[in-house]
Design an enzyme around this catalytic site. Structure first.
Site, PDB file in Angstrom:
ATOM      1  N   HIS A  63       2.360   3.513  -9.035  1.00  0.00           N
ATOM      2  CA  HIS A  63       2.184   2.084  -9.338  1.00  0.00           C
ATOM      3  C   HIS A  63       3.399   1.547 -10.105  1.00  0.00           C
ATOM      4  CE1 HIS A  63      -1.716   2.297  -7.678  1.00  0.00           C
ATOM      5  NE2 HIS A  63      -2.272   2.983  -8.656  1.00  0.00           N
TER       6      HIS A  63
ATOM      7  N   ASP B 166       0.827  -1.207   0.000  1.00  0.00           N
ATOM      8  CA  ASP B 166       0.000   0.000   0.000  1.00  0.00           C
ATOM      9  C   ASP B 166       0.868   1.266   0.000  1.00  0.00           C
ATOM     10  OD1 ASP B 166      -2.332   1.418  -0.031  1.00  0.00           O
ATOM     11  OD2 ASP B 166      -2.817   1.115   2.082  1.00  0.00           O
TER      12      ASP B 166
ATOM     13  N   LEU C 166      10.662 -20.651  -4.815  1.00  0.00           N
ATOM     14  CA  LEU C 166       9.677 -19.766  -4.186  1.00  0.00           C
ATOM     15  C   LEU C 166       8.309 -19.868  -4.876  1.00  0.00           C
ATOM     16  CD1 LEU C 166       9.112 -17.238  -2.282  1.00  0.00           C
ATOM     17  CD2 LEU C 166       9.674 -15.842  -4.276  1.00  0.00           C
TER      18      LEU C 166
HETATM   19  C1  IPE Z   1      -5.436  -2.753  -0.253  1.00  0.00           C
HETATM   20  O1  IPE Z   1      -5.084  -1.423  -0.392  1.00  0.00           O
HETATM   21  C2  IPE Z   1      -5.411  -3.452  -1.568  1.00  0.00           C
HETATM   22  C3  IPE Z   1      -4.112  -3.612  -2.185  1.00  0.00           C
HETATM   23  C4  IPE Z   1      -2.975  -3.280  -1.692  1.00  0.00           C
HETATM   24  C5  IPE Z   1      -4.130  -4.227  -3.489  1.00  0.00           C
HETATM   25  P1  IPE Z   1      -6.187  -0.273  -0.529  1.00  0.00           P
HETATM   26  O2  IPE Z   1      -5.450   1.000  -0.667  1.00  0.00           O
HETATM   27  O3  IPE Z   1      -7.159  -0.613  -1.588  1.00  0.00           O
HETATM   28  O4  IPE Z   1      -6.936  -0.379   0.879  1.00  0.00           O
HETATM   29  P2  IPE Z   1      -7.832   0.682   1.652  1.00  0.00           P
HETATM   30  O5  IPE Z   1      -8.886   1.160   0.683  1.00  0.00           O
HETATM   31  O6  IPE Z   1      -6.941   1.788   2.090  1.00  0.00           O
HETATM   32  O7  IPE Z   1      -8.390  -0.078   2.803  1.00  0.00           O
HETATM   33  C1  IPE Z   2      -1.542   0.265  -3.383  1.00  0.00           C
HETATM   34  O1  IPE Z   2      -1.327   1.615  -3.401  1.00  0.00           O
HETATM   35  C2  IPE Z   2      -1.761  -0.303  -4.755  1.00  0.00           C
HETATM   36  C3  IPE Z   2      -3.132  -0.750  -5.021  1.00  0.00           C
HETATM   37  C4  IPE Z   2      -4.109  -0.752  -4.146  1.00  0.00           C
HETATM   38  C5  IPE Z   2      -3.420  -1.229  -6.353  1.00  0.00           C
HETATM   39  P1  IPE Z   2      -2.521   2.656  -3.409  1.00  0.00           P
HETATM   40  O2  IPE Z   2      -2.867   2.966  -4.807  1.00  0.00           O
HETATM   41  O3  IPE Z   2      -3.639   2.174  -2.566  1.00  0.00           O
HETATM   42  O4  IPE Z   2      -1.835   3.899  -2.724  1.00  0.00           O
HETATM   43  P2  IPE Z   2      -2.474   4.920  -1.711  1.00  0.00           P
HETATM   44  O5  IPE Z   2      -3.042   4.121  -0.583  1.00  0.00           O
HETATM   45  O6  IPE Z   2      -3.539   5.652  -2.468  1.00  0.00           O
HETATM   46  O7  IPE Z   2      -1.355   5.795  -1.306  1.00  0.00           O
HETATM   47 MG    MG Z   3      -4.089   2.394  -0.605  1.00  0.00          MG
END
Ligand code: IPE
Ligand code: IPE
Ligand code: MG
Length: 241
Positions: free
Chosen positions: A38, A21, A132
């Site tokens: 990303h 995240d 792995l």
């Molecule tokens: C969780 O992250 C999903 C992934 C890392 C793929 P999100 O950014 O979607 O989660 P929330 O919305 O903060 O809970």
């Molecule tokens: C995690 O990073 C990647 C996915 C959920 C696909 P985010 O895109 O959720 O990044 P933040 O949480 O907005 O910073």
């Molecule tokens: Mg996120």
């Protein structure tokens, strides 16, 4: 097995799962569009797969796209799928060479055709590898997974007396994978966001404020080290306490 010879390695987690995240916030901090976060996040994936392999972890599950992530703007979702497809296709040879076995968990139906094809190809190509086990959770939601498992069980006509925890476990997408010993979440959020709800029953959690694109081998080893110092009791008692 190497793991048994080395006492230090006995406290290694067998299965690590990561909620990757913070990509968006990483980009925001740099005044870049979210998609750049990303892109940078994929570099961390590469580094962490290598680090996990190096330290003898048997299974690494990476939460890549949740069933709730469809709520995001279409352009971001499409970009993510394109990025995944491209990277999986270009990394396939390298993963094969490194004896990595790749699997996917999640509902595939809604994913773009080209991504589904690449996923099937890479699963087939790496299927016999013994190193792995790298698992990508794509369009994954744990509640959906449990719902799908219940549906499968009901469809099979199993009598009520034969419905056991083992049977439910076997019917989850993770049926052949051991439960995670350690779940890492980056970016400072302290929640599970519909990830491995059943499987995480006795997992150790490690939360770090580091944003996923900044998460490197050193951070990974710190998490593994913290795991090694935890006392897992599984509801029992250990050394008198
Ligand atoms: C969780 O992250 C999903 C992934 C890392 C793929 P999100 O950014 O979607 O989660 P929330 O919305 O903060 O809970
Ligand atoms: C995690 O990073 C990647 C996915 C959920 C696909 P985010 O895109 O959720 O990044 P933040 O949480 O907005 O910073
Ligand atoms: Mg996120």
């Amino acid at each position: 097995m190497k793991r048994e010879k080395n006492k230090k390695k006995e406290i290694m987690p067998v299965h690590i799962a990561i909620v990757m995240d913070g990509n968006g916030r990483w980009a925001q901090k740099k005044n870049l569009p979210r998609i750049e976060g990303h892109r940078a996040g994929l570099e961390s994936v590469r580094k962490i797969v290598k680090a996990a392999d190096k330290c003898g972890v048997k299974c690494l599950t990476l939460y890549s796209f949740s069933t709730e992530n469809w709520k995001r703007p279409r352009v971001e979702v499409e970009f993510l799928f394109r990025l995944m497809e491209h990277r999986l296709r270009t990394e396939c040879k390298n993963l094969c060479k490194n004896n990595v076995k790749v699997n996917f968990i999640g509902r595939r139906g809604q994913l773009p055709q080209v991504l589904k094809k690449t996923m099937a190809d890479i699963e087939k190509m790496t299927g016999k590898n013994t190193g792995l086990n790298l698992v990508f959770a794509i369009n994954y939601g744990s509640r959906q997974e449990i719902t799908d498992a219940v549906k499968k069980i009901v469809r099979s006509g199993v009598p009520e007396k034969d419905v056991t925890e083992e049977l439910i476990e076997k019917n989850l997408y993770t049926g052949k994978i051991p439960p995670p010993d350690l779940i890492i979440r980056t970016s400072g959020e302290k929640r599970i966001s519909n990830f491995l709800l059943w499987q995480a029953a006795y997992a150790e959690f490690y939360f770090t404020p580091v944003l996923w694109p900044d998460f490197g081998e050193e951070d990974f080893l710190k998490a593994v080290g913290a795991y090694g110092r935890r006392k897992r009791r599984f509801g029992g008692i250990k050394n008198g306490n």
